[in-house]
Write a protein that holds these residues in place. Structure first.
Motif, PDB file in Angstrom:
ATOM      1  N   HIS A   1       2.125   0.126   8.977  1.00  0.00           N
ATOM      2  CA  HIS A   1       1.696  -0.924   8.027  1.00  0.00           C
ATOM      3  C   HIS A   1       1.219  -0.601   6.532  1.00  0.00           C
ATOM      4  N   ALA A   2       1.432   0.813   6.397  1.00  0.00           N
ATOM      5  CA  ALA A   2       1.391   1.204   4.984  1.00  0.00           C
ATOM      6  C   ALA A   2       2.147   0.662   4.047  1.00  0.00           C
TER       7      ALA A   2
ATOM      8  N   ASP B   1      -2.687  -2.673  12.382  1.00  0.00           N
ATOM      9  CA  ASP B   1      -4.188  -2.137  12.021  1.00  0.00           C
ATOM     10  C   ASP B   1      -4.671  -1.750  13.157  1.00  0.00           C
ATOM     11  N   ARG B   2      -4.654  -2.723  14.342  1.00  0.00           N
ATOM     12  CA  ARG B   2      -5.223  -2.385  15.578  1.00  0.00           C
ATOM     13  C   ARG B   2      -4.569  -1.352  16.446  1.00  0.00           C
TER      14      ARG B   2
ATOM     15  N   ARG C   1       0.906  -1.169   0.055  1.00  0.00           N
ATOM     16  CA  ARG C   1       0.004  -0.133  -0.104  1.00  0.00           C
ATOM     17  C   ARG C   1       0.992   1.276   0.048  1.00  0.00           C
TER      18      ARG C   1
ATOM     19  N   ALA D   1      -2.594   1.125  15.069  1.00  0.00           N
ATOM     20  CA  ALA D   1      -3.272   2.340  14.370  1.00  0.00           C
ATOM     21  C   ALA D   1      -4.466   2.550  14.586  1.00  0.00           C
ATOM     22  N   THR D   2      -5.352   2.062  14.805  1.00  0.00           N
ATOM     23  CA  THR D   2      -6.585   2.316  15.206  1.00  0.00           C
ATOM     24  C   THR D   2      -6.475   2.837  16.749  1.00  0.00           C
TER      25      THR D   2
ATOM     26  N   ARG E   1       2.277   5.538  10.392  1.00  0.00           N
ATOM     27  CA  ARG E   1       1.700   4.177  10.400  1.00  0.00           C
ATOM     28  C   ARG E   1       2.412   3.205   9.453  1.00  0.00           C
TER      29      ARG E   1
ATOM     30  N   ALA F   1      -0.068  -7.897  10.263  1.00  0.00           N
ATOM     31  CA  ALA F   1      -0.704  -6.800   9.818  1.00  0.00           C
ATOM     32  C   ALA F   1      -1.798  -6.386  10.633  1.00  0.00           C
ATOM     33  N   ALA F   2      -2.611  -7.329  11.102  1.00  0.00           N
ATOM     34  CA  ALA F   2      -3.849  -7.278  11.617  1.00  0.00           C
ATOM     35  C   ALA F   2      -3.573  -6.423  13.100  1.00  0.00           C
TER      36      ALA F   2
END
Length: 121
Positions: A18-19, A111-112, A3, A114-115, A16, A107-108
């Motif tokens: 994970h990008a 994402d958590r 991404r 980052a949220t 972030r 990755a999950a």
């Protein structure tokens, strides 16, 4: 393969990581490791993205890492050292196992995280 927002942010000044998570291209995934073994370009891209991810994880605070205790952060740092320095050569089979088996969980988790960081900002 990644991404591609180069510096996505969550809140003020929080990158972030994970990008740039490398993910297996569906075409590669179907053929397992054959394309990884045949293409030096694919090898370099996958290994470089994993290196970036591992280096980014080392910059996370202990507090944020503590929100995802199931992730083996120390082993991730060690994996980075192996792929960067090429200790005893890089085992492409092991790299692909990381992509297939470990990356989805990581990755999950990212994402958590980052949220979580986004909800604080």
């Amino acid at each position: 393969m990644c991404r591609c927002d180069p510096q996505p942010r969550v809140g003020p000044g929080v990158a972030r990581p994970h990008a740039r998570l490398p993910g297996p291209d569906p075409r590669i995934h179907q053929r397992r490791t054959r394309p990884l073994r045949r293409s030096r370009l694919v090898q370099d891209a996958v290994i470089r993205n994993l290196q970036t991810l591992a280096e980014s994880s080392q910059r996370l605070s202990n507090h944020i890492k503590g929100t995802e205790p199931q992730i083996p952060w120390r082993e991730l740092a060690g994996f980075r050292n192996v792929i960067v320095h090429g200790y005893l050569g890089v085992d492409l089979g092991a790299v692909w196992l990381v992509v297939e088996q470990d990356l989805p969980t990581l990755a999950a988790a990212v994402d958590r995280m980052a949220t979580h960081l986004g909800s604080q900002g």
